[in-house]
Design an enzyme around this catalytic site. Structure first.
Site, short mmCIF file in Angstrom:
data_model
loop_
_atom_site.label_atom_id
_atom_site.label_comp_id
_atom_site.label_asym_id
_atom_site.label_seq_id
_atom_site.Cartn_x
_atom_site.Cartn_y
_atom_site.Cartn_z
N PRO A 182 -26.12 -23.16 9.50
CA PRO A 182 -25.26 -23.80 8.15
C PRO A 182 -24.07 -23.37 8.43
CG PRO A 182 -27.38 -23.26 7.36
CD PRO A 182 -27.11 -22.58 8.74
N ASP B 77 -35.84 -27.53 5.19
CA ASP B 77 -36.46 -26.41 5.52
C ASP B 77 -35.92 -25.13 4.62
OD1 ASP B 77 -34.71 -24.32 7.33
OD2 ASP B 77 -34.11 -26.23 7.55
N GLN B 78 -34.78 -25.33 4.04
CA GLN B 78 -34.37 -24.02 3.18
C GLN B 78 -34.81 -24.32 1.87
OE1 GLN B 78 -29.96 -23.03 4.02
NE2 GLN B 78 -29.90 -25.15 4.92
N GLN C 163 -29.34 -16.27 3.74
CA GLN C 163 -30.76 -16.81 3.66
C GLN C 163 -31.76 -15.76 3.57
OE1 GLN C 163 -31.85 -19.51 6.82
NE2 GLN C 163 -30.18 -20.90 6.35
N HIS D 298 -38.42 -26.68 12.00
CA HIS D 298 -38.26 -25.58 11.09
C HIS D 298 -38.81 -25.70 9.58
CE1 HIS D 298 -34.78 -24.54 13.92
NE2 HIS D 298 -34.66 -23.39 13.14
#
Length: 407
Positions: A146, A335-336, A112, A360
């Site tokens: 994740p 949120d990603q 990420q 998040h």
């Protein structure tokens, strides 16, 4: 383009979610936008607060990719200073990097923080080598992050299909379960967005119908029955929710309930040998593909004292809950995608369902608005679903990319 140290940004790491996500997103954006950054009160709400191996390793990886300077990045530190190098994209991309926290810390959280840096090229397409590869070690299926199988089947395909992000090739050499770790995965980007090209904006407002459900039940160092039991538990919950696998042609006239939603359901049962997974562990990831192009997931990890059947049931319950929420992203994906909405060109809109933004997601929006000129708004539609809208900055790595000032 040199980073501006005179206008160093100071981010309060204790805001909202107050965890590692604020650190990851702010550092990635600072590197891309050539901004000097200080993050204070890192993981202030955690016990203990401050950096752990995985956070420190992620910071060091970004600093290495961006030829930056990094200070105070030691375990337990609650403040760090980071300045990306001058014109680092022209001098370091494409490249090859390796990061190892020496623990079972999540490989996916390391991805990420680092992936955004290798998605954009400062050069025009050419026949010369353009492949950037990041090899990450640690935990492939860790808690509070994740799972690898979630990212490879949901996150990466989603940003490629919806934002036109470059395709990421994943080479899984070893699996790593808690507490032993030992995983090793390489992520390669062979066709980054060329100079002057931005991510596409996204408009995804309707969930659509479920086309198929897929998944992987994975385990290592445990009896064979574990994989089957996780699948059986998942299928039982899916059937109770009305999702039945289409019977095979030789099923002998099996009869489905009248209200059954018969769709392709395929969950692989995968046992990893010691040569691939040095420790013991298990988990399951399910994902539903919808007519809208959305991919909704549900996952669970095995743990001591929890039956494999229960693990499968928990993953399926999470998938059903996310589907019934009505959004085009699940609770873990929403949120990603915020960072990508901020970087994209133009107006993006996504439906995140009835439950609204997670903490998040709120944190990711806050960070994006601190680091960029992107602006987010939200409203409820007539179904009481929350629609998040973002005016993106149209980031690209053209050599004359202008640093974006904070308004």
């Amino acid at each position: 383009m040199a980073a501006s140290t005179a206008t160093r940004l100071v981010i309060d790491g204790s805001i909202l979610e107050g965890g590692g996500q604020i650190l990851r997103n702010s550092t990635s954006l600072a590197a891309l936008l050539h901004k000097s950054l200080t993050v204070e009160k890192i993981r202030n709400g955690r016990k203990p607060p401050g950096l752990k191996n995985q956070h420190r390793t992620g910071l060091q990886l970004v600093s290495e990719i961006s030829s930056g300077t990094l200070s105070r990045a030691v375990n337990g530190s609650t403040s760090i200073d980071f300045t990306p190098g001058s014109d680092w994209q022209q001098t370091t991309l494409p490249g090859t990097w390796t990061a190892d926290p020496k623990t079972a810390g999540s490989i996916m959280l390391l991805l990420q923080i680092s992936l955004p840096l290798v998605l954009f090229s400062p050069f025009q397409p050419s026949s010369s080598n353009t492949i950037s590869t990041i090899t990450l070690r640690g935990g492939t299926n860790a808690s509070n992050a994740p799972q690898l199988d979630y990212s490879t089947n949901i996150f990466l395909p989603f940003i490629h299909a919806q934002f036109n992000a470059p395709r990421v090739t994943v080479d899984i050499q070893k699996r790593g379960y808690f507490p032993k770790g030992g995983g090793c995965v390489s992520f390669s980007v062979s066709e980054p967005l060329p100079a002057g090209t931005s991510l596409s904006s996204i408009t995804l407002l309707e969930q659509g119908d479920v086309v198929k459900i897929e998944g992987i039940s994975h385990f290592a160092g445990l009896p064979n029955v574990v994989g089957k039991d996780m699948i059986d538990g998942a299928l039982h919950v899916l059937e109770n929710a009305g999702f039945y696998a289409i019977p095979p042609e030789d099923a002998g006239g099996s009869i489905l309930p009248p209200d059954a939603n018969a769709i392709p359901i395929s969950i692989s049962n995968t046992r990893f040998p010691p040569s691939v997974a040095p420790g013991a562990g298990s988990g399951i990831v399910l994902y539903a593909t919808l007519t809208s192009g959305a991919i909704i997931g549900g996952s669970a990890l095995g743990a001591k004292g929890i039956s494999a059947t229960r693990v499968g049931e928990d993953a399926a319950k999470e998938l059903i809950r996310n589907l019934r929420n009505g959004g085009v992203v699940d609770e873990w994906l929403q949120d990603q995608v915020i960072l990508f909405m901020a970087l994209a060109k133009g107006t993006s809109q996504i439906n995140i369902g009835r439950s609204g933004p997670t903490l998040h997601t709120q944190s990711a929006i806050w960070v994006a608005e601190q680091l960029t000129s992107a602006r987010f708004t939200s409203h409820k539609n007539d179904k009481k679903h929350t629609i998040i809208t973002c005016e993106g900055i149209g980031y690209n790595s053209k050599e004359d990319q202008v640093e974006i000032d904070i308004p």
